[in-house]
Write an enzyme that holds these catalytic residues in place. Structure first.
Site, short mmCIF file in Angstrom:
data_model
loop_
_atom_site.label_atom_id
_atom_site.label_comp_id
_atom_site.label_asym_id
_atom_site.label_seq_id
_atom_site.Cartn_x
_atom_site.Cartn_y
_atom_site.Cartn_z
NE ARG A 51 -1.70 -2.18 2.72
CZ ARG A 51 -1.76 -3.44 2.27
NH1 ARG A 51 -2.74 -3.81 1.53
NH2 ARG A 51 -0.82 -4.33 2.57
CB THR A 52 3.40 2.63 2.29
OG1 THR A 52 2.67 2.10 3.38
CG2 THR A 52 3.90 4.01 2.63
CG HIS A 129 3.35 3.77 8.65
ND1 HIS A 129 3.44 4.62 7.56
CD2 HIS A 129 2.97 2.56 8.15
CE1 HIS A 129 3.13 3.94 6.47
NE2 HIS A 129 2.85 2.69 6.79
N1 CP Z 1 -0.29 -0.04 5.79
C1 CP Z 1 0.91 -0.30 5.25
O1 CP Z 1 1.92 0.28 5.61
O2 CP Z 1 0.89 -1.29 4.29
P1 CP Z 1 2.16 -1.75 3.46
O3 CP Z 1 3.13 -2.38 4.43
O4 CP Z 1 1.62 -2.71 2.44
O5 CP Z 1 2.77 -0.52 2.85
#
Ligand code: CP
Length: 304
Positions: A51-52, A129
């Site tokens: 996602r990020t 985060h």
């Molecule tokens: N929410 C999140 O950080 O997902 P990813 O680790 O897939 O980026």
């Protein structure tokens, strides 16, 4: 030049402005389609991500810009021993803004100190985060219409979950927020966070059973057990399925409670919950793109 290392880098007023911009982007995407023409985003990811990284890339592409980067330390010269400082000095020659994820806490801060371009912390170890927090806040504000007057339950791995630490830090600036921390003993919220809540007189309780508190919650923030931060695989296996949110547990919740999750999900939310109108975690993913578009525009000081 401004970086983003923590959600607290923005004042509450600046966050309101950022979320207003994100909501305008959601309503009028074509207005922003060329606002980053000629600009380049670098994604430097030393840790896995879906996602990020991809939402940052989607955000820059939606704004008319370009993207470059690497998706693992092994695919970069970090594998040959290059420092984060040297990497960011190099990346500064190729791009206008950088999103960095690193397993070491503070690494994006080290990068920011040597960088010629804005650096965004896309997750540093078990620490922070901030863009997930911006996503969480925008989701709550958009779906509930406010960021105050909530009882929020945070459930799962509260020890290692950096999204939880970031979100608590951000929410304590809003009025009348109370926290219920739901975790096994081994994955309790760190003491430095509960000490801070005590200092600020912010109400919180710690419980083990999710069922006991479901009826009290306005928001439930589920998290996965962070396998990659465990020293011992046996402990992970013992704890990984401690919580599984299912239809029976959802039946105990308020009709307008929202379920959030930063994702990825492993087993902690049963797929049978996905169709419940209170399940907001995939809408949260979409808000992640809008808020990162707003963030890129803000840090590059582009007015549309
Ligand atoms: N929410 C999140 O950080 O997902 P990813 O680790 O897939 O980026």
């Amino acid at each position: 030049m401004r970086h983003l290392m923590s959600p607290l880098d923005f004042t509450v007023e600046e966050l309101d402005k950022l979320f207003d911009l994100a909501n305008d982007i959601e309503k009028n995407p074509s207005k922003y389609a060329h606002s980053c023409d000629g600009k380049t985003l670098a994604t430097c990811f030393y840790e896995p991500s879906t996602r990020t990284r991809l939402s940052f890339e989607a955000a820059m592409i939606n704004l008319g810009g370009s993207v470059l980067g690497f998706s693992s330390a092994n695919a970069s010269s970090a594998a040959k021993g290059e420092s984060v400082s040297d990497t960011i000095r190099t990346i500064s020659c190729y791009s206008d803004i950088c999103a960095m994820r690193h397993p070491k806490e503070g690494a994006p801060m080290v990068a920011a100190a040597k960088s010629g371009i804005p650096v965004i912390n896309a997750g540093d170890g078990g620490h922070q985060h901030p863009t997930q927090t911006l996503t969480d806040l925008l989701t709550i504000r958009s779906l509930k219409g406010r960021l105050n007057n909530f009882t929020i339950g945070l459930c799962g791995d509260l020890k290692f979950g950096r999204t939880v630490h970031s979100l608590i830090n951000a929410l304590i600036r809003y009025d009348n927020i109370s926290f219920i921390f739901i975790s096994p003993e081994e994955l309790r919220i760190p003491d430095y966070i509960t000490e801070k809540l005590k200092e600020l007189n912010i109400p919180y309780e710690e419980v083990i059973r999710l069922e006991d508190v479901m009826p009290n919650l306005d928001l439930l923030y589920m998290t996965r057990v962070q396998r990659e931060r465990f020293f011992n695989e046996e402990d992970y296996i013992r704890l990984k399925d401690f919580y599984i949110l299912n239809k029976d547990k959802m039946a105990l919740a308020k009709d307008d409670m929202l379920v959030l999750h930063p994702l990825p999900r492993v087993n902690e939310i049963s797929v049978e919950v996905d169709d419940d109108p209170r399940a907001a975690y995939f809408r949260q993913v979409q808000y992640g793109v809008y808020v990162r578009m707003a963030l890129i525009l803000t840090l590059l000081e582009i007015e549309v």
